[in-house]
Motif scaffolding. Structure first.
Motif, mmCIF file in Angstrom:
data_model
loop_
_atom_site.group_PDB
_atom_site.id
_atom_site.type_symbol
_atom_site.label_atom_id
_atom_site.label_comp_id
_atom_site.label_asym_id
_atom_site.label_seq_id
_atom_site.Cartn_x
_atom_site.Cartn_y
_atom_site.Cartn_z
ATOM 1 N N SER A 5 15.345 -12.644 8.736
ATOM 2 C CA SER A 5 16.063 -11.609 7.973
ATOM 3 C C SER A 5 15.296 -10.294 8.074
ATOM 4 N N ALA A 6 15.986 -9.243 8.471
ATOM 5 C CA ALA A 6 15.310 -7.973 8.732
ATOM 6 C C ALA A 6 14.564 -7.430 7.510
ATOM 7 N N CYS A 7 15.092 -7.700 6.325
ATOM 8 C CA CYS A 7 14.448 -7.153 5.121
ATOM 9 C C CYS A 7 13.115 -7.820 4.822
ATOM 10 N N VAL A 13 16.813 -2.566 4.537
ATOM 11 C CA VAL A 13 18.245 -2.841 4.705
ATOM 12 C C VAL A 13 18.873 -3.565 3.520
ATOM 13 N N ARG A 14 18.054 -3.864 2.502
ATOM 14 C CA ARG A 14 18.618 -4.523 1.316
ATOM 15 C C ARG A 14 19.683 -3.635 0.680
ATOM 16 N N ALA A 37 17.447 -9.673 12.215
ATOM 17 C CA ALA A 37 18.843 -9.278 12.027
ATOM 18 C C ALA A 37 19.128 -9.151 10.543
ATOM 19 N N CYS A 38 20.001 -8.212 10.219
ATOM 20 C CA CYS A 38 20.530 -8.116 8.858
ATOM 21 C C CYS A 38 22.037 -8.333 8.960
ATOM 22 N N GLU A 40 24.404 -8.243 6.841
ATOM 23 C CA GLU A 40 25.280 -7.313 6.105
ATOM 24 C C GLU A 40 25.386 -5.973 6.831
ATOM 25 N N LYS A 103 16.175 -14.774 3.910
ATOM 26 C CA LYS A 103 15.771 -14.335 2.573
ATOM 27 C C LYS A 103 16.500 -15.118 1.477
ATOM 28 N N SER A 106 20.025 -14.422 -1.328
ATOM 29 C CA SER A 106 21.015 -13.447 -0.858
ATOM 30 C C SER A 106 22.364 -14.126 -0.620
ATOM 31 N N CYS A 109 22.005 -14.586 3.170
ATOM 32 C CA CYS A 109 20.838 -15.273 3.745
ATOM 33 C C CYS A 109 20.274 -16.391 2.883
HETATM 34 FE FE1 SF4 Z 1 18.057 -9.074 3.925
HETATM 35 FE FE2 SF4 Z 1 20.417 -9.114 2.702
HETATM 36 FE FE3 SF4 Z 1 20.224 -8.171 5.167
HETATM 37 FE FE4 SF4 Z 1 19.926 -10.806 4.692
HETATM 38 S S1 SF4 Z 1 21.778 -9.573 4.426
HETATM 39 S S2 SF4 Z 1 18.666 -9.491 6.031
HETATM 40 S S3 SF4 Z 1 18.884 -10.735 2.697
HETATM 41 S S4 SF4 Z 1 19.273 -7.289 3.355
#
Ligand code: SF4
Length: 154
Positions: A5-7, A13-14, A37-38, A40, A103, A106, A109
Protein backbone atom coordinates in the motif's frame (compact mmCIF):
# COMPACT_ATOMS: atom_id res chain seq x y z
CA UNK A 1 7.57 -9.68 -5.71
CA UNK A 2 5.60 -7.76 -3.07
CA UNK A 3 2.93 -5.13 -3.56
CA UNK A 4 2.71 -2.56 -0.76
CA UNK A 5 0.00 0.00 0.00
CA UNK A 6 1.52 3.29 -1.11
CA UNK A 7 0.55 5.09 2.10
CA UNK A 8 2.77 2.71 4.12
CA UNK A 9 5.92 3.99 2.45
CA UNK A 10 5.51 7.73 2.75
CA UNK A 11 3.21 8.46 -0.19
CA UNK A 12 0.66 11.05 1.03
CA UNK A 13 -2.31 9.31 -0.58
CA UNK A 14 -4.56 8.63 2.41
CA UNK A 15 -7.98 10.28 2.40
CA UNK A 16 -6.50 13.00 4.64
CA UNK A 17 -3.31 13.23 2.51
CA UNK A 18 -1.22 11.73 5.31
CA UNK A 19 1.02 8.67 5.20
CA UNK A 20 3.11 6.30 7.33
CA UNK A 21 6.77 5.35 7.33
CA UNK A 22 7.95 1.78 7.80
CA UNK A 23 11.69 1.45 7.09
CA UNK A 24 11.44 -2.33 6.49
CA UNK A 25 8.79 -1.81 3.82
CA UNK A 26 10.72 1.11 2.31
CA UNK A 27 13.76 -1.19 2.05
CA UNK A 28 11.72 -3.67 -0.01
CA UNK A 29 10.76 -0.88 -2.42
CA UNK A 30 14.28 0.57 -2.62
CA UNK A 31 15.79 -2.85 -3.32
CA UNK A 32 13.35 -3.54 -6.15
CA UNK A 33 11.56 -6.32 -4.29
CA UNK A 34 8.27 -4.43 -4.05
CA UNK A 35 6.01 -2.22 -6.11
CA UNK A 36 3.59 0.23 -4.53
CA UNK A 37 -0.01 1.09 -5.33
CA UNK A 38 -2.89 3.07 -3.90
CA UNK A 39 -6.12 1.50 -5.14
CA UNK A 40 -8.21 4.56 -4.32
CA UNK A 41 -5.96 6.89 -6.29
CA UNK A 42 -5.78 4.34 -9.15
CA UNK A 43 -9.57 4.36 -9.11
CA UNK A 44 -9.58 8.10 -9.80
CA UNK A 45 -10.43 9.45 -6.36
CA UNK A 46 -8.97 12.78 -5.27
CA UNK A 47 -6.57 13.43 -2.43
CA UNK A 48 -7.59 14.61 0.07
CA UNK A 49 -11.03 12.99 -0.17
CA UNK A 50 -13.91 12.22 2.15
CA UNK A 51 -13.41 9.01 4.15
CA UNK A 52 -15.43 6.05 2.87
CA UNK A 53 -16.70 2.80 4.39
CA UNK A 54 -18.29 -0.39 3.07
CA UNK A 55 -22.03 -0.17 3.63
CA UNK A 56 -24.64 -2.93 3.77
CA UNK A 57 -22.42 -5.99 3.45
CA UNK A 58 -18.89 -7.25 3.02
CA UNK A 59 -16.28 -6.49 0.36
CA UNK A 60 -17.30 -9.74 -1.32
CA UNK A 61 -20.85 -8.37 -1.45
CA UNK A 62 -19.52 -5.22 -3.13
CA UNK A 63 -17.72 -7.36 -5.74
CA UNK A 64 -21.02 -9.15 -6.36
CA UNK A 65 -23.04 -5.88 -6.54
CA UNK A 66 -24.92 -6.57 -3.30
CA UNK A 67 -23.37 -3.78 -1.19
CA UNK A 68 -21.92 -0.33 -1.72
CA UNK A 69 -19.11 1.92 -0.59
CA UNK A 70 -20.26 5.34 0.56
CA UNK A 71 -18.27 8.34 1.70
CA UNK A 72 -19.24 10.27 4.79
CA UNK A 73 -21.30 12.72 2.73
CA UNK A 74 -23.41 9.82 1.44
CA UNK A 75 -21.83 9.82 -2.02
CA UNK A 76 -21.67 6.36 -3.60
CA UNK A 77 -18.02 5.77 -4.55
CA UNK A 78 -18.38 2.05 -5.27
CA UNK A 79 -17.38 2.30 -8.91
CA UNK A 80 -14.16 4.20 -8.18
CA UNK A 81 -13.23 1.61 -5.53
CA UNK A 82 -13.96 -1.23 -7.96
CA UNK A 83 -11.91 0.44 -10.70
CA UNK A 84 -9.01 0.86 -8.29
CA UNK A 85 -9.22 -2.71 -7.05
CA UNK A 86 -9.14 -4.16 -10.56
CA UNK A 87 -6.33 -1.80 -11.64
CA UNK A 88 -4.32 -2.91 -8.61
CA UNK A 89 -4.96 -6.55 -9.52
CA UNK A 90 -3.76 -5.95 -13.08
CA UNK A 91 -0.62 -4.23 -11.79
CA UNK A 92 0.04 -7.09 -9.36
CA UNK A 93 -0.38 -9.69 -12.09
CA UNK A 94 1.87 -7.75 -14.48
CA UNK A 95 4.65 -7.70 -11.86
CA UNK A 96 4.11 -11.30 -10.72
CA UNK A 97 3.25 -10.25 -7.18
CA UNK A 98 2.84 -13.17 -4.78
CA UNK A 99 2.35 -11.25 -1.51
CA UNK A 100 0.48 -7.97 -0.91
CA UNK A 101 1.24 -5.99 2.26
CA UNK A 102 -1.79 -3.79 2.75
CA UNK A 103 -2.84 -1.12 5.23
CA UNK A 104 -5.07 -2.48 7.97
CA UNK A 105 -8.57 -0.97 8.54
CA UNK A 106 -8.92 0.64 5.09
CA UNK A 107 -12.09 -0.03 3.04
CA UNK A 108 -9.73 -0.89 0.16
CA UNK A 109 -6.70 -2.39 1.85
CA UNK A 110 -7.88 -3.70 5.26
CA UNK A 111 -6.82 -7.30 5.94
CA UNK A 112 -8.49 -8.25 9.23
CA UNK A 113 -10.45 -5.16 10.26
CA UNK A 114 -12.57 -2.52 8.57
CA UNK A 115 -14.95 0.14 9.89
CA UNK A 116 -18.59 -0.84 10.24
CA UNK A 117 -20.09 1.48 7.61
CA UNK A 118 -21.67 3.89 10.09
CA UNK A 119 -18.74 6.34 10.46
CA UNK A 120 -18.74 5.90 14.23
CA UNK A 121 -15.18 4.60 14.49
CA UNK A 122 -16.41 1.09 15.26
CA UNK A 123 -14.24 -1.67 13.80
CA UNK A 124 -15.58 -5.03 12.64
CA UNK A 125 -13.89 -8.15 11.35
CA UNK A 126 -13.58 -7.92 7.58
CA UNK A 127 -11.40 -7.17 4.58
CA UNK A 128 -11.21 -4.23 2.22
CA UNK A 129 -12.27 -4.46 -1.41
CA UNK A 130 -8.82 -4.65 -3.02
CA UNK A 131 -7.57 -7.04 -0.34
CA UNK A 132 -10.51 -9.33 -1.05
CA UNK A 133 -10.03 -9.23 -4.82
CA UNK A 134 -6.29 -9.92 -4.63
CA UNK A 135 -6.83 -12.81 -2.24
CA UNK A 136 -9.55 -14.24 -4.49
CA UNK A 137 -7.07 -14.19 -7.36
CA UNK A 138 -4.47 -16.18 -5.43
CA UNK A 139 -2.27 -13.42 -4.03
CA UNK A 140 -1.40 -13.80 -0.35
CA UNK A 141 -2.58 -10.72 1.54
CA UNK A 142 -1.17 -9.60 4.88
CA UNK A 143 -1.40 -6.41 6.89
CA UNK A 144 1.61 -4.24 7.69
CA UNK A 145 1.44 -5.61 11.26
CA UNK A 146 1.36 -9.24 10.09
CA UNK A 147 4.39 -8.67 7.89
CA UNK A 148 6.49 -6.73 10.38
CA UNK A 149 5.82 -9.14 13.23
CA UNK A 150 6.88 -12.08 11.04
CA UNK A 151 9.96 -10.39 9.55
CA UNK A 152 13.09 -11.80 11.21
CA UNK A 153 15.05 -8.53 11.19
CA UNK A 154 12.20 -6.40 12.55
FE1 SF4 B 1 -3.39 3.54 1.66
FE2 SF4 B 1 -6.03 3.82 1.44
FE3 SF4 B 1 -4.49 4.04 -0.70
FE4 SF4 B 1 -4.84 1.64 0.48
S1 SF4 B 1 -6.38 2.89 -0.57
S2 SF4 B 1 -2.91 2.55 -0.28
S3 SF4 B 1 -4.94 2.28 2.64
S4 SF4 B 1 -4.47 5.40 1.06
Amino acid sequence: MYLISACLVGQPVRYDAKSYTYPILQQLVDSGQAIIACPEMLGGLACPRAPAEIHGGTALDVLQSRAHILDNTGLDVTQAFLNGAYQTLRLAQKHHVSVAILKEKSPSCGRHWIYDGQFTGQLITGMGLTATLLQQEGIQVCSEHDFISAWPEA
